[in-house]
Motif scaffolding. Structure first.
Motif, PDB file in Angstrom:
ATOM      1  N   UNK A  20       7.286 -24.787 -32.196  1.00 50.51           N
ATOM      2  CA  UNK A  20       6.381 -23.873 -32.887  1.00 50.51           C
ATOM      3  C   UNK A  20       6.246 -22.619 -32.035  1.00 50.51           C
ATOM      4  N   UNK A  21       6.807 -21.502 -32.527  1.00 51.01           N
ATOM      5  CA  UNK A  21       6.784 -20.263 -31.747  1.00 51.01           C
ATOM      6  C   UNK A  21       6.395 -19.109 -32.663  1.00 51.01           C
ATOM      7  N   UNK A  22       5.750 -18.097 -32.044  1.00 53.22           N
ATOM      8  CA  UNK A  22       5.344 -16.907 -32.808  1.00 53.22           C
ATOM      9  C   UNK A  22       5.607 -15.688 -31.953  1.00 53.22           C
ATOM     10  N   UNK A  23       6.034 -14.607 -32.625  1.00 55.81           N
ATOM     11  CA  UNK A  23       6.293 -13.356 -31.954  1.00 55.81           C
ATOM     12  C   UNK A  23       5.190 -12.388 -32.358  1.00 55.81           C
ATOM     13  N   UNK A  24       4.440 -11.860 -31.342  1.00 57.88           N
ATOM     14  CA  UNK A  24       3.327 -10.955 -31.586  1.00 57.88           C
ATOM     15  C   UNK A  24       3.655  -9.598 -30.971  1.00 57.88           C
ATOM     16  N   UNK A  25       3.284  -8.507 -31.679  1.00 59.42           N
ATOM     17  CA  UNK A  25       3.532  -7.181 -31.129  1.00 59.42           C
ATOM     18  C   UNK A  25       2.402  -6.808 -30.187  1.00 59.42           C
ATOM     19  N   UNK A  26       2.446  -5.560 -29.721  1.00 58.31           N
ATOM     20  CA  UNK A  26       1.476  -5.119 -28.722  1.00 58.31           C
ATOM     21  C   UNK A  26       0.056  -5.115 -29.277  1.00 58.31           C
ATOM     22  N   UNK A  27      -0.086  -4.993 -30.576  1.00 57.37           N
ATOM     23  CA  UNK A  27      -1.401  -5.029 -31.226  1.00 57.37           C
ATOM     24  C   UNK A  27      -1.829  -6.435 -31.585  1.00 57.37           C
ATOM     25  N   UNK A  28      -1.107  -7.409 -31.101  1.00 58.31           N
ATOM     26  CA  UNK A  28      -1.393  -8.840 -31.334  1.00 58.31           C
ATOM     27  C   UNK A  28      -1.337  -9.175 -32.815  1.00 58.31           C
ATOM     28  N   UNK A  51       0.033  -9.659 -39.866  1.00 60.43           N
ATOM     29  CA  UNK A  51      -1.416  -9.851 -39.793  1.00 60.43           C
ATOM     30  C   UNK A  51      -1.848 -10.136 -38.367  1.00 60.43           C
ATOM     31  N   UNK A  52      -3.051  -9.665 -37.990  1.00 59.96           N
ATOM     32  CA  UNK A  52      -3.558  -9.990 -36.639  1.00 59.96           C
ATOM     33  C   UNK A  52      -3.753 -11.507 -36.497  1.00 59.96           C
ATOM     34  N   UNK A  54      -6.138 -13.069 -35.349  1.00 60.33           N
ATOM     35  CA  UNK A  54      -7.514 -13.518 -35.607  1.00 60.33           C
ATOM     36  C   UNK A  54      -7.779 -13.744 -37.085  1.00 60.33           C
ATOM     37  N   UNK A  55      -6.883 -13.197 -37.941  1.00 58.94           N
ATOM     38  CA  UNK A  55      -7.062 -13.434 -39.371  1.00 58.94           C
ATOM     39  C   UNK A  55      -6.821 -14.905 -39.699  1.00 58.94           C
ATOM     40  N   UNK A  56      -5.897 -15.491 -38.954  1.00 55.54           N
ATOM     41  CA  UNK A  56      -5.545 -16.887 -39.213  1.00 55.54           C
ATOM     42  C   UNK A  56      -6.284 -17.856 -38.308  1.00 55.54           C
ATOM     43  N   UNK A  57      -6.504 -17.481 -37.064  1.00 56.59           N
ATOM     44  CA  UNK A  57      -7.119 -18.402 -36.091  1.00 56.59           C
ATOM     45  C   UNK A  57      -8.402 -17.796 -35.531  1.00 56.59           C
ATOM     46  N   UNK A  58      -9.430 -18.693 -35.392  1.00 56.78           N
ATOM     47  CA  UNK A  58     -10.741 -18.273 -34.882  1.00 56.78           C
ATOM     48  C   UNK A  58     -10.652 -18.092 -33.375  1.00 56.78           C
ATOM     49  N   UNK A  59     -11.172 -16.946 -32.883  1.00 55.48           N
ATOM     50  CA  UNK A  59     -11.192 -16.692 -31.439  1.00 55.48           C
ATOM     51  C   UNK A  59     -12.538 -16.071 -31.067  1.00 55.48           C
ATOM     52  N   UNK A  65      -7.458 -13.880 -26.877  1.00 51.79           N
ATOM     53  CA  UNK A  65      -7.299 -12.440 -26.678  1.00 51.79           C
ATOM     54  C   UNK A  65      -7.196 -12.113 -25.195  1.00 51.79           C
ATOM     55  N   UNK A  66      -8.061 -12.713 -24.393  1.00 51.27           N
ATOM     56  CA  UNK A  66      -8.018 -12.449 -22.950  1.00 51.27           C
ATOM     57  C   UNK A  66      -6.690 -12.903 -22.352  1.00 51.27           C
ATOM     58  N   UNK A  67      -6.219 -14.101 -22.796  1.00 50.74           N
ATOM     59  CA  UNK A  67      -4.935 -14.585 -22.253  1.00 50.74           C
ATOM     60  C   UNK A  67      -3.791 -13.672 -22.647  1.00 50.74           C
ATOM     61  N   UNK A  68      -3.759 -13.233 -23.928  1.00 50.78           N
ATOM     62  CA  UNK A  68      -2.674 -12.383 -24.398  1.00 50.78           C
ATOM     63  C   UNK A  68      -2.705 -11.022 -23.688  1.00 50.78           C
TER      64      UNK A  68
END
Length: 626
Positions: A20-28, A51-52, A54-59, A65-68
């Motif tokens: 399970x992998x996801x690619x996120x841009x600089x804007x997460x 989509x950001x 946070x739209x899919x997962x609660x943070x 966010x801090x880790x990313x």
């Protein structure tokens, strides 16, 4: 390579990852996700793209966010073995994750790649295991038994040479007197007594054969002095030992066996017939003396109701006897007839006691019966003779009245017709004759009253002594008024089993005496008191006191004042025949009571009457059947 080509290459790379992998841009924002990501988290790749996160997962707490941000800013790799991932719809996942920078453009950290491994099932399994371990620990801590798990230690030949503790609950430490933890310690070092008492060999046998072992033994080694009940059962690689202290239970059992032995020894050597019954009255045990007393062997009674052997007229009294049992722990007694094995009836005096449980319910009955046939027959013969003597006294006294009436009648005629013809001496003799005849008539009347106490007494019934006292005071109100006496009533006047007429006569005589023997120099005062006290032999007694402030008497004459025709004073000072207190004593004795007095000359007197609240069984005994 242009930016579009670079992102396409990374997109192609992520799509082919087996995890399970996801690619996120600089804007997460999600650039792309792997098929496994969609499968594990129930998402659609098209819906995710752009989509950001946070739209899919609660943070809410900002963990991701801090880790990313650290990954993007410091160009480092971040990760954790376990973290919570919550979807906005409430579904929660436990994941192992890793995130590292990913150059989606010419900038070195223009994105990141996030790899997740779903650890939800493993987390739940670990949680369930921890819960089970906590529950097991709680159970073991709360057990009254000691619980141990021992792992064998083998030598090169495969023989068990020792055991090491894998587990021991707090109760095991307490029973074995150990303050330091036993886990990890060697059995033979800590408890060498196991070797001496053969327990070590028993544990080794369980390990070899897989057959459980059980014993109760006295452990007097290693500073321990106690009886243990112990069970050893095989484990996959070891032995589980469960044991409990049974010292008090064994001591109680031994004491019970000793009491039973003594009880049977006493019962088998007692002259009385001793029986144990269930709550309904059926025999469950009968002493060997039953055969000597009744002719029946003890086994003939087992399962039978006690009253089944009674005279038909007495069988209904069993229910009355049972009703009296709940009123107290003292035995209740009954005199009854019992059918002997030879067919005739004997008299038994049976004492019944209830054995109750902790809620006060009757669970057993205990009886003790004594053959009193000889005593009853002797008492009945004596009673018959007394009746004959009293009837004779009654008849004789009654027959004396007729000549006395003639003497008095002729004396009256002489006084009326011939007094003028008599000189002074003749009139004196005539007066003496008339007084003597009158006094003799009173003596005969009192003698008749004394004989009637037993010959014409009424059956005992429930009598309210307060009501009787009130009636007596009404009868004496003229005498009380004439003497100016003050009467004080104190205490609780109870209801007793008695002859109501005789109770009235008793109180009237005692109060009348107090009025008669008043002191000339002071106003008469009379105190009437009543109270109830427990009797030493069981049951309750009623105490009645009649105290006055009259002339009193010397206590050396105590026995004399209760005898018939006895007087301490001349007839000139105090009228009467000397029969009043004799009648009182006869009444009290008929009621199985006592009558006595305390006094000093010139200081008044106190008469004390002691009566049982309930009359004994003999008070209502019947004649023996023919």
């Amino acid at each position: 390579m242009g930016e579009a080509e670079r992102q396409a290459a990374w997109h192609q790379f992520v799509q082919h990852l087996p995890v399970a992998a996801a690619l996120l841009d600089q804007g997460l924002r999600y650039v792309t996700v792997s098929p496994r990501w969609c499968q594990d988290f129930g998402l659609d790749a098209v819906q995710v793209a752009g989509k950001p996160y946070t739209v899919l997962f609660d943070d809410t707490e900002g963990y991701w966010q801090q880790a990313f941000q650290r990954v993007l800013q410091h160009r480092t790799t971040e990760g954790a073995d376990e973290a919570v991932l919550r979807r906005q719809d409430g579904r929660t996942f436990w994941v192992r994750w890793c995130a590292q920078p990913c150059p989606l453009s010419h900038e070195a950290a223009s994105g990141l790649i996030l790899v997740l491994e779903d650890q939800t099932e493993a987390h739940q399994a670990r949680k369930a295991l921890a819960s089970s371990q906590h529950l097991l620990s709680s159970l073991l801590s709360g057990l009254l038994e000691g619980v141990m798990a021992l792992q064998p230690i083998y030598n090169l030949e495969g023989e068990v040479v020792d055991f090491v503790w894998l587990l021991a609950n707090p109760r095991a430490h307490l029973l074995l007197g150990q303050t330091e933890t036993l886990v990890g310690q060697r059995l033979r070092k800590v408890l060498p007594g196991h070797q001496t008492l053969g327990l070590f060999a028993a544990y080794a046998q369980v390990v070899r054969t897989g057959i459980p072992f059980q014993t109760t033994l006295y452990y007097d080694q290693d500073g321990i002095r106690a009886w243990f009940h112990l069970t050893a059962t095989p484990l996959e690689d070891g032995v589980a030992v469960i044991f409990r202290d049974v010292t008090e239970a064994l001591q109680a059992e031994q004491a019970l066996r000793e009491r039973e032995r003594l009880f049977r020894l006493l019962a088998e050597n007692m002259t009385d017939l001793v029986g144990l019954h269930d709550a309904e009255g059926r025999f469950v045990y009968v002493s060997p003396s039953a055969e000597r007393i009744t002719g029946y062997p003890p086994e003939a009674f087992i399962g039978q109701h006690l009253e089944a052997f009674w005279h038909p007229e007495d069988q209904t009294r069993w229910g009355t006897l049972l009703q009296q049992v709940p009123s107290g722990e003292q035995p209740v007694a009954l005199l009854h007839r019992f059918r002997h094995q030879k067919g005739h009836y004997i008299w038994l005096e049976t004492h019944l006691k209830a054995i109750r449980d902790e809620k006060g319910r009757i669970v057993q009955l205990q009886t003790s019966s004594r053959d009193v046939t000889d005593r009853v027959q002797a008492e009945q013969e004596l009673a018959q003779r007394n009746r004959e003597l009293q009837e004779f006294a009654y008849v004789a006294s009654h027959d004396l009245q007729e000549p006395l009436r003639k003497v008095r009648a002729f004396a009256e005629l002489l006084k009326e017709e011939y007094t003028p013809l008599l000189n002074e001496e003749g009139r004196y003799y005539l007066e003496r004759m008339h007084d003597a005849a009158t006094r003799m008539s009173r003596l005969i009347e009192d003698l008749l009253t004394l004989s009637r106490v037993t010959t014409q007494g009424r059956p005992f019934e429930r009598v309210d002594l307060k009501a009787v006292l009130d009636q007596v005071l009404v009868d004496l109100e003229v005498s009380i008024a004439e003497t100016g006496a003050r009467v004080h009533c104190e205490g609780h006047w109870p209801v007793i089993e008695a002859d109501p007429t005789q109770m009235r006569q008793l109180l009237q005589n005692l109060i009348g005496n107090a009025l008669k023997f008043r002191h000339a120099d002071r106003r008469p005062e009379i105190w009437l008191r009543a109270r109830i006290e427990a009797a030493a032999s069981g049951g309750s007694l009623c105490y009645l006191e009649v105290q006055d402030n009259g002339i009193g008497f010397d206590e050396k004459y105590l026995d004399r004042i209760f005898s018939p025709f006895q007087r301490l004073h001349s007839r000139d000072r105090y009228a009467g025949t000397g029969m009043g207190l004799a009648i009182c004593r006869r009444i009290v004795e008929r009621h199985h009571g006592q009558l006595t007095a305390r006094s000093r000359p010139g200081e008044g007197a106190t008469f004390l009457v002691i009566l049982p609240l309930h009359q004994p069984p003999m008070a209502s005994s019947r004649n023996l059947p023919e």
